[in-house]
Design an enzyme around this catalytic site. Structure first.
Site, mmCIF file in Angstrom:
data_model
loop_
_atom_site.group_PDB
_atom_site.id
_atom_site.type_symbol
_atom_site.label_atom_id
_atom_site.label_comp_id
_atom_site.label_asym_id
_atom_site.label_seq_id
_atom_site.Cartn_x
_atom_site.Cartn_y
_atom_site.Cartn_z
ATOM 1 N N ALA A 245 -30.345 91.882 37.886
ATOM 2 C CA ALA A 245 -30.103 93.328 37.870
ATOM 3 C C ALA A 245 -28.619 93.604 38.003
ATOM 4 O O ALA A 245 -27.919 92.925 38.753
ATOM 5 C CB ALA A 245 -30.848 94.013 39.006
ATOM 6 N N ASP A 246 -28.159 94.593 37.262
ATOM 7 C CA ASP A 246 -26.793 95.061 37.428
ATOM 8 C C ASP A 246 -26.730 96.280 38.341
ATOM 9 O O ASP A 246 -25.715 96.529 38.973
ATOM 10 C CB ASP A 246 -26.181 95.383 36.061
ATOM 11 C CG ASP A 246 -25.865 94.111 35.295
ATOM 12 O OD1 ASP A 246 -24.734 93.623 35.410
ATOM 13 O OD2 ASP A 246 -26.764 93.585 34.625
ATOM 14 N N ARG A 247 -27.823 97.021 38.402
ATOM 15 C CA ARG A 247 -27.913 98.136 39.349
ATOM 16 C C ARG A 247 -29.382 98.520 39.510
ATOM 17 O O ARG A 247 -30.106 98.648 38.529
ATOM 18 C CB ARG A 247 -27.100 99.331 38.842
ATOM 19 C CG ARG A 247 -27.012 100.480 39.851
ATOM 20 C CD ARG A 247 -26.168 101.640 39.337
ATOM 21 N NE ARG A 247 -24.797 101.280 39.057
ATOM 22 C CZ ARG A 247 -23.734 101.981 39.477
ATOM 23 N NH1 ARG A 247 -23.901 103.059 40.210
ATOM 24 N NH2 ARG A 247 -22.512 101.604 39.153
ATOM 25 N N ALA A 255 -31.356 98.700 36.036
ATOM 26 C CA ALA A 255 -30.533 98.437 34.851
ATOM 27 C C ALA A 255 -30.222 96.951 34.787
ATOM 28 O O ALA A 255 -29.786 96.349 35.777
ATOM 29 C CB ALA A 255 -29.237 99.237 34.918
#
Length: 356
Positions: A245-247, A255
């Site tokens: 996950a990036d966010r 995201a």
């Protein structure tokens, strides 16, 4: 031993240029914030945890030899440079959270009358250096928690097949990895029958980087095209999908690299558990849902060319978002260093832990 993508000692920083992998392994020097911004923006270093670590260490390298005549000037330097580094790739929240925490530390030290300029600088540098070791410890905890969650429904004798997307291993972190850390832990437990990795177009992080790590670690692995995932889940008895996950938003929307969302949809159709592996630094409780996550768009050339060779018809328009958002309803669990959580209980339970 897993690969090393960040080399740091005595305020000297080098990163493995991931644009050259798997053909060439070359470390390049990062001598300050401008270098840090460039290697992050150009994706010579990538992966949300690694972005934060390299960004913050690039500031440490720059500040170390400098002399500051006041705590105020040091604080201004820290705040301005960290905010600049956040702009290199805005979707990944780890850099923003690290920047906010370090700026808060700088503000606190500025107000502390017992703290000299040199004390403030020393404590700031120590805080940035601590990120490397903590990331590896967190990743190993994520690996253990994720492996336990996946194996929970199987007998002690059963091994599992896993699918992962993009690169979430040592090349995306300080070491071991998040989603790939879960795969590594399954292998250590002798419970990994096979791991499948997607190519991850258009930048091919799966084909170039994840495959490189899997071969390096001698894991039983197979590369598949992004367009093969539905057929794979139908034919190969996949036990779980694990991605990074990036966010992560407060409601569990996540995201991650473009293509993650469609894998989650297909996994739901085939009743395959879909896990997100991410440290707490990837969770952004300031954002209520995935609708509020800024999605970075990349240059057309990443789609139209492979190296110097054009593969798309000249003149065609391109849409190249680097990330997509997977709704929380498609996520079985979010694997963190402190436990595995249902997206619907993420905010309540994590904030409960932080308030203890």
């Amino acid at each position: 031993m897993s690969l090393q993508s960040i080399k740091y000692a005595d305020f000297k920083l080098e990163i493995l240029d991931q644009l050259l992998l798997p053909v060439q392994s070359k470390f390049i020097s990062v001598k300050g914030v401008e270098d840090g911004w460039k290697v992050i923006n150009k994706m010579q270093v990538r992966g949300a945890p690694a972005i934060a670590i390299v960004g913050c260490l690039s500031l440490a390298v720059e500040i170390y030899p400098e002399k500051f005549d006041s705590k105020k000037s040091l604080r201004q330097e820290i705040e301005g440079k960290l905010n600049y580094l956040v702009s290199a790739r805005p979707t990944a929240v780890n850099m923003k959270i690290a920047a906010d925490e370090l700026i808060a530390l700088a503000n606190e030290l500025t107000k502390n009358e017992q703290c000299t300029v040199e004390d403030m600088k020393s404590r700031f540098l120590a805080a940035t250096e601590a990120m490397l070791e903590k990331d590896i410890d967190d990743n190993k905890a994520i690996g253990s928690n994720g492996a336990a969650a996946i194996l929970k429904k199987y007998s002690k004798e059963t091994s599992v097949r896993v699918l992962t997307h993009c690169n979430t291993g040592s090349l995306a972190t300080a070491g071991y990895g998040t989603a790939l850390g879960v795969v590594r832990k399954l292998h250590e437990l002798k419970k990994l029958e096979h791991v499948y990795c997607t190519e991850t177009r258009p930048y091919n992080q799966g084909a170039r980087l994840t495959a490189f790590e899997l071969v390096h670690d001698k894991l039983p692995a197979t590369l598949v095209l992004d367009s093969m995932v539905a057929a794979l889940l139908r034919a190969k008895n996949i036990g779980a999908v694990v991605v990074g996950a990036d966010r992560v938003a407060a409601n569990g929307d996540t995201a991650n690299k473009i293509g993650t969302y469609q894998i989650a949809v297909v996994a739901k159709h085939h009743d395959v558990p879909f896990y997100v592996a991410a440290p707490l630094t990837s969770i952004d409780f300031q954002i209520p849902s995935g609708d509020h996550i800024i999605i970075e768009e990349r240059p057309d050339r990443e789609m139209t060319h492979v190296g110097e060779h054009r593969i798309a018809a000249p003149g065609i328009n391109c849409w190249n978002p680097a990330f997509d958002v997977t709704p929380a309803a498609l996520i079985t669990g979010i694997i963190t260093e402190v436990g595995v959580y249902s997206p619907t209980k993420l905010k309540e339970e994590i904030q409960g832990l932080q308030n203890v």
